[in-house]
Design an enzyme around this catalytic site. Structure first.
Site, short mmCIF file in Angstrom:
data_model
loop_
_atom_site.label_atom_id
_atom_site.label_comp_id
_atom_site.label_asym_id
_atom_site.label_seq_id
_atom_site.Cartn_x
_atom_site.Cartn_y
_atom_site.Cartn_z
N CYS A 277 -2.40 67.14 -40.98
CA CYS A 277 -1.36 67.64 -41.64
C CYS A 277 -0.73 66.69 -42.56
O CYS A 277 -1.42 66.68 -43.75
CB CYS A 277 -0.31 67.86 -40.56
SG CYS A 277 1.23 68.96 -41.16
N GLU B 117 -3.91 67.77 -31.99
CA GLU B 117 -3.25 67.06 -30.76
C GLU B 117 -2.09 68.06 -30.27
O GLU B 117 -1.82 67.74 -29.01
CB GLU B 117 -2.46 65.84 -31.32
CG GLU B 117 -1.05 65.92 -32.21
CD GLU B 117 -1.05 66.44 -33.44
OE1 GLU B 117 -2.10 66.81 -33.83
OE2 GLU B 117 -0.24 66.53 -34.04
N HIS C 277 -2.63 71.12 -36.36
CA HIS C 277 -2.72 69.99 -35.39
C HIS C 277 -3.20 70.23 -34.04
O HIS C 277 -2.97 70.65 -32.97
CB HIS C 277 -1.09 69.96 -34.80
CG HIS C 277 -0.12 69.64 -35.98
ND1 HIS C 277 0.42 68.24 -36.29
CD2 HIS C 277 0.34 70.19 -37.01
CE1 HIS C 277 1.22 68.13 -37.31
NE2 HIS C 277 1.27 69.26 -37.64
#
Lengths: 736, 246, 82
Positions: free
Chosen positions: B86, B205, B203
């Site tokens: 990002c 994560e 993302h």
């Protein structure tokens, strides 16, 4: 030198002025008057509400901190506490929707991290005029992007909330922001200035002429030439706040400070006097040391500025350098601007002269409280007020219309502008009954729900408030969490109108009763009066923010249907109640009747039973019935399911079909369970004294509802879904 | 192997990425401070999401000048692995480690939602744990994720198979509707020609734990671990006790 | 000396914000508006720089920091000589 006109401009009465003169032993100068004016304002001093707020229960075995601090604190075990609060930013958000909402988020975040907690979630309760009016749309767009602009940047997820539409908010939108923080119990900090000789440090943004107390704008002290320099709208800087957040948490974590307070409303004035008063000390401040953004600011302006992203810290002299080192790491200055002293006075100097010398106790604790006259409106609505309502010809049509009503329709247009996943704790995405956040390194989870139906409170403030508490709790219970604490934001009209005061009193009574019944303490909140524009008050709008705990997140329950062939069970009883419903508002254009009844004992039994059944692993999905009643609840269960499974239900109640489908009778929940578990589930309900009835099965592509075998409507899930999903985005489609 | 997560002022996915690498992927992970020059001997540098410097000039435009980024640049030029997520992707573009630029999403709104991306090139150090054409469900959260590159550059990127992820629908079709932010060629993630630097807008994560709705993001971290641990003698992962408590 | 730098998208790059403003203007009846490009303005206060020095300094700053040359172009002017 202080005349009647100056007092009026400062919103103080002659009696109050007399009190001030008595307390400081002489006539105040203009700067001192300014200080009393903001600290004794409704916003800071709770003049009209204090006597009533005392009725709310504030004690409980988990309460670490009740009302009176920046936010409430509850012990959640394992050495951790949660810190939470809700605040309004209504007026600024109407004047400048983007910045008003953004600074609203900034302010509540500071309230939370001031106490040593890392903010882990924001939710907001928003009220606008109907979106078919372009003016309302533009306010809404501004507010939503302001919340997004601030929250997304600082990295606190906006995980849920509510959006209501009603013409009463046309000229007075409501923006209530809730924030939840998590902290170690032994790392909590308070806004206390203790220890004579300790230093007072100023950190964060420089002070400018932002938002200086509106009442004083026209004060004779200011010449025309300075007027244009004074923007009244505060501009938020989320980047600065992020630095402030990290730096403050770091100095607290390392135990380098004594006390800390954010500069919110009334800025430097409020933070210095409050910290001194809470520590039972005095304070000296040198305004020349205060970082200033503009040249030529007067002491009055510096003290009353509401510039954002500022904090006041008290630290022992030997730790000042260590504190400054941490702030320097985050590219922030932390100059010493004063000192804690004995004696209980705030002594503030400017260019070598003492410009303020007043007892802090008088400013902070001795604001008069008023028991303002209240009077019930001449005509109170009752169920019989409803004119005879014709039955709709086509129930499917009404069903689709309700799903597309902005208040009920899907809010993804709003929440996908918010980063709702940052911090990787968001277990339930926005749209479920309650927001659900896991706690890293633990099995526990936190659930939060905001609720308040102002249509109900307008028709009957007491019942409406009881419902708001009950429903917020019900939302938590539907995901499997047990409610533990409450914060509230009470949005009302002008308290000097006896009818408004009556509404307030009634609502507080209702809230107090309900919180007592559920055994949940109120740990703080906010009162927003004067929500009047052009003489018209908004509907009384108490918004409840309730937090719950789930012991094992793996047991969390979602609203969506899980599988085909599950039993659909309705908990609670259907009643013929149409007053205050979204149905009569949308279809019959009426805001009338009495809101649905709220039996707190019945509600409590329902919630206790559901938690018990969930604990026994009998519940596959659960969703509470709210606006739009049973039919809308069934639809939402279908929409939230992964495969958008439909359902077929048959109801045995004999009263009018529209009340059955769309009435908003309280204390009802739609649950599904495996057919094999149905018998056990119903038996358990009976034992718990909770009405429960198997009303149908999940499955198929339609939502179909029958009454005693006669089909009232059958609508394909996909069609209903589109009506619900597209309603809000359609208002905002760019028209070229 | 050892990961390093860079912290800029305004980073806000630094702790998230750290949490996933250490507690979920169970690998030693360091936080790297932007003012330092020390990469602490990491094998892979991760530039996390967020709003470095408030994104005030342009997303990622100021972060690239920080002291640590000069080290990261040298590290990457020497073949070190760098992953930009990002805002991290935006920084890599600004830094010139990856080609192209980001402009505002086509609907001019911040977008936070789950999207699907298709693995276009499974033969990279960032995707080898996945399959070609595999569809991953991973969230995005950005305002400026509309990928742009001049036609000539775009052609180059495609020719060298630098496009690693494209936005797609649930079946893996590359459609206009799936291209939520308006990126050229539905581009969600690209690598450099050498293959040691990858940037992507989604993302991973946020999609590494079943509890949060998807584990597809682990494919990317697992690929890196697979690639880098094969290359060198494995380090001992961090002790479990430590890893469990965040 | 005060200089003003204008940064805007290159003509070849789509400017969604400019497009939206254009559409809004058309909706409001300003049919004469053919195109809108949105940009950013920076005002820099330079100390002790001569005009000649500014001519090297300002484009350098603009190219290196204020504009992203892949998508943006810039223009600048002196708005106050001292």
């Amino acid at each position: 030198m202080i005349d009647k006109k100056t007092l009026d401009q400062h919103g103080l009465t002659e009696d109050e002025y007399g009190l001030i003169v008595g307390m400081i032993g002489r006539e105040p100068n203009l700067t001192e008057l300014g200080i009393f004016s903001v600290m004794w304002s409704e916003h800071c001093g709770y003049k009209s509400s204090r006597v009533h707020l005392k009725k709310l229960p504030t004690e409980g075995k988990h309460v670490v901190q009740g009302p009176g601090e920046n936010a409430g604190i509850l012990d959640i075990g394992d050495g951790q506490v949660i810190v939470f609060k809700i605040e309004s930013h209504n007026h600024p958000s109407f004047i400048e929707p983007y910045q008003g909402a953004a600074t609203g988020v900034g302010g509540i975040l500071r309230d939370i991290f001031t106490m040593g907690a890392r903010p882990i979630a924001v939710l907001d309760s928003l009220r606008f005029g109907p979106p078919d009016d372009p003016k309302n749309r533009s306010v809404m767009e501004g507010v939503v992007s302001g919340i997004a602009g601030y929250g997304n940047s600082i990295g606190v997820p906006t995980v849920g909330g509510e959006v209501y539409f009603n013409p009463c908010y046309d000229l007075n939108p409501l923006v209530n922001v809730f924030c939840l923080g998590l902290a170690d119990k032994d790392k909590i900090f308070y806004a206390k200035a203790e220890g004579a000789g300790n230093k007072v440090l100023y950190v964060g943004a420089k002070t400018g002429r932002d938002g200086i107390h509106g009442a004083t704008m026209a004060s004779a002290e200011f010449g025309k030439e300075t007027e244009h320099k004074r923007p009244n709208v505060q501009v938020g800087d989320p980047f600065k706040e992020k630095l402030l957040l990290e730096a403050c948490l770091e100095v607290m974590d390392r135990g380098r400070i004594v006390g800390i307070q954010q500069m919110g409303a009334a800025g430097l004035t409020c933070s210095t006097t409050e910290m001194a008063a809470k520590g039972g000390m005095g304070i000296v401040v040198d305004l020349d040391k205060v970082p200033q953004r503009e040249a030529g600011m007067t002491p009055y302006e510096i003290l009353l500025s509401e510039s954002q992203e500022r904090m006041l810290i008290v630290a022992s002299p030997e730790k000042v350098a260590a504190v400054q080192e941490v702030f320097a790491k985050w590219d922030l200055d932390a100059p010493v601007i004063g000192e804690v002293v004995e004696g209980g006075r705030a002594r503030i100097s400017f260019k070598g002269e003492v410009v303020v010398d007043i007892p802090v106790d008088a400013v902070v604790n001795l604001c008069p409280a008023y028991n303002r006259p209240s009077r019930a409106p001449a005509v109170l609505p009752n169920p019989a007020d409803l004119p005879p309502l014709p039955l709709p010809g086509d129930y499917a049509d009404v069903f689709l219309k309700l799903l597309a009503s902005p208040t009920i329709a899907d809010k993804e247009w709003v929440f996908r502008q918010y980063d709702h996943m940052v911090q990787v704790n968001t277990a339930f995405l926005p749209g479920a009954d309650a927001a659900l956040l896991r706690i890293k390194g633990s099995k526990k989870a936190l659930a939060v729900s905001l609720d308040g139906n102002s249509l109900y409170t307008r028709l009957d403030p007491k019942t409406g408030a009881r419902i708001a508490v009950a429903e917020a709790c019900r939302n938590l219970v539907c995901v499997g969490a047990r409610p533990v604490g409450v914060t509230n934001c009470l949005n009302f009209g002008n308290p000097e109108k006896p009818e408004v005061m009556w509404q307030f009193e009634q609502a507080v009574d209702g809230m107090a009763e309900a919180c007592r019944a559920f055994g949940i303490p109120v740990t703080g909140g906010n009162v927003s009066f004067y929500n009047d524009t052009e003489g018209l008050s908004i509907h009384p709008t108490p918004v409840l923010g309730i937090v719950g705990i789930l012991d094992d997140i793996r047991k969390a329950v979602r609203p969506g249907f899980k599988a085909t062939g599950d039993a659909v069970v309705l908990l609670g009883e259907n009643m013929e109640e149409l007053g205050g419903s979204e149905y009569i508002r949308i279809v019959h254009n009426l805001e009338a009747g009495a809101p649905p009844a709220m039996d707190l004992e019945r509600e409590k039994r329902l919630q206790e039973f559901l938690l018990e059944a969930m604990g026994a692993g009998l519940v596959r999905s659960a969703h509470d019935l709210a606006e739009g009643g049973l039919s809308v609840a069934l639809a939402e269960c279908a929409f939230h399911g992964a495969r958008k499974t439909g359902c077929e239900v048959d109801l045995t109640d004999t009263f009018r079909p529209d009340a059955l489908l769309f009435g908003e009778t309280q204390s009802r929940i739609v649950v599904t369970c495996r057919p094999a578990n149905l018998g056990r589930f119903l038996k358990m309900a009976a034992a718990g004294g909770v009405p429960a009835k198997s009303i149908g099965r999940t499955g198929g592509r339609d939502i179909a509802v029958r009454q005693q075998g006669r089909e009232l409507f059958r609508v394909p899930v996909e069609k209903a879904y589109r009506a619900w999903k597209d309603a809000l985005p359609n208002f905002f489609k760019v028209r070229t | 192997m050892k990961f390093g997560v860079v912290q800029f002022p305004g980073s806000n996915c630094d702790f998230d990425t750290f949490h996933v690498l250490r507690n979920v992927m169970k690998r030693e992970t360091a936080l790297l401070w932007h003012k330092d020059h020390d990469l602490q001997g990491v094998d892979c540098v991760v530039l996390p999401g967020g709003f470095s410097y408030g994104d005030y000039l342009r997303s990622g435009a100021i972060a690239r000048f920080s002291p640590l980024m000069q080290e990261v640049k040298a590290f990457a030029r020497a073949g070190g692995h760098v992953l930009g997520i990002c805002n991290g992707f935006q920084i890599l573009l600004e830094l010139g480690l990856l080609p192209g630029a980001m402009i505002r999403n086509k609907n001019l709104k911040f977008l936070c939602q789950h999207v699907r991306i298709r693995i276009e090139n499974e033969k990279t150090d960032f995707t080898r744990a996945g399959r070609k054409g595999q569809v991953l469900r991973i969230p995005i959260a950005h305002f400026d994720g509309n990928y742009y590159a001049p036609a000539r550059v775009l052609k180059d990127i495609e020719r060298h198979r630098q496009v690693v992820f494209r936005y797609c629908d649930a079946e893996g079709n590359i459609t206009e509707e799936a291209n939520v932010n308006g990126s050229l060629g539905n581009i969600a993630g690209i690598r450099n020609r050498e293959g040691n630097v990858l940037g992507l807008m989604p993302h991973p994560e946020r999609a590494s734990e079943a509890l949060l709705g998807s584990e597809d993001g682990r494919t990317i971290f697992a690929s890196l671990i697979l690639s880098l641990e094969r290359r060198k003698p494995a380090r001992r992962p961090v002790r479990r006790e430590r890893a469990r408590h965040d | 000396m005060k200089v003003r730098i204008l940064v805007s998208f290159k003509d070849s790059v789509l400017d969604p914000q400019g497009q939206t403003v254009k559409n809004a203007l058309h909706t409001l009846g300003y049919a004469a508006v053919k195109d809108v490009r949105q940009g950013k303005v920076f005002e820099l206060e330079l100390e002790g720089a001569t005009k000649k020095e500014a001519e090297t300094l300002v484009p350098e700053i603009a190219r290196r920091v204020l504009a992203n040359p892949i998508i943006e172009k810039f223009d600048w002017q002196i708005i106050k000589d001292r």
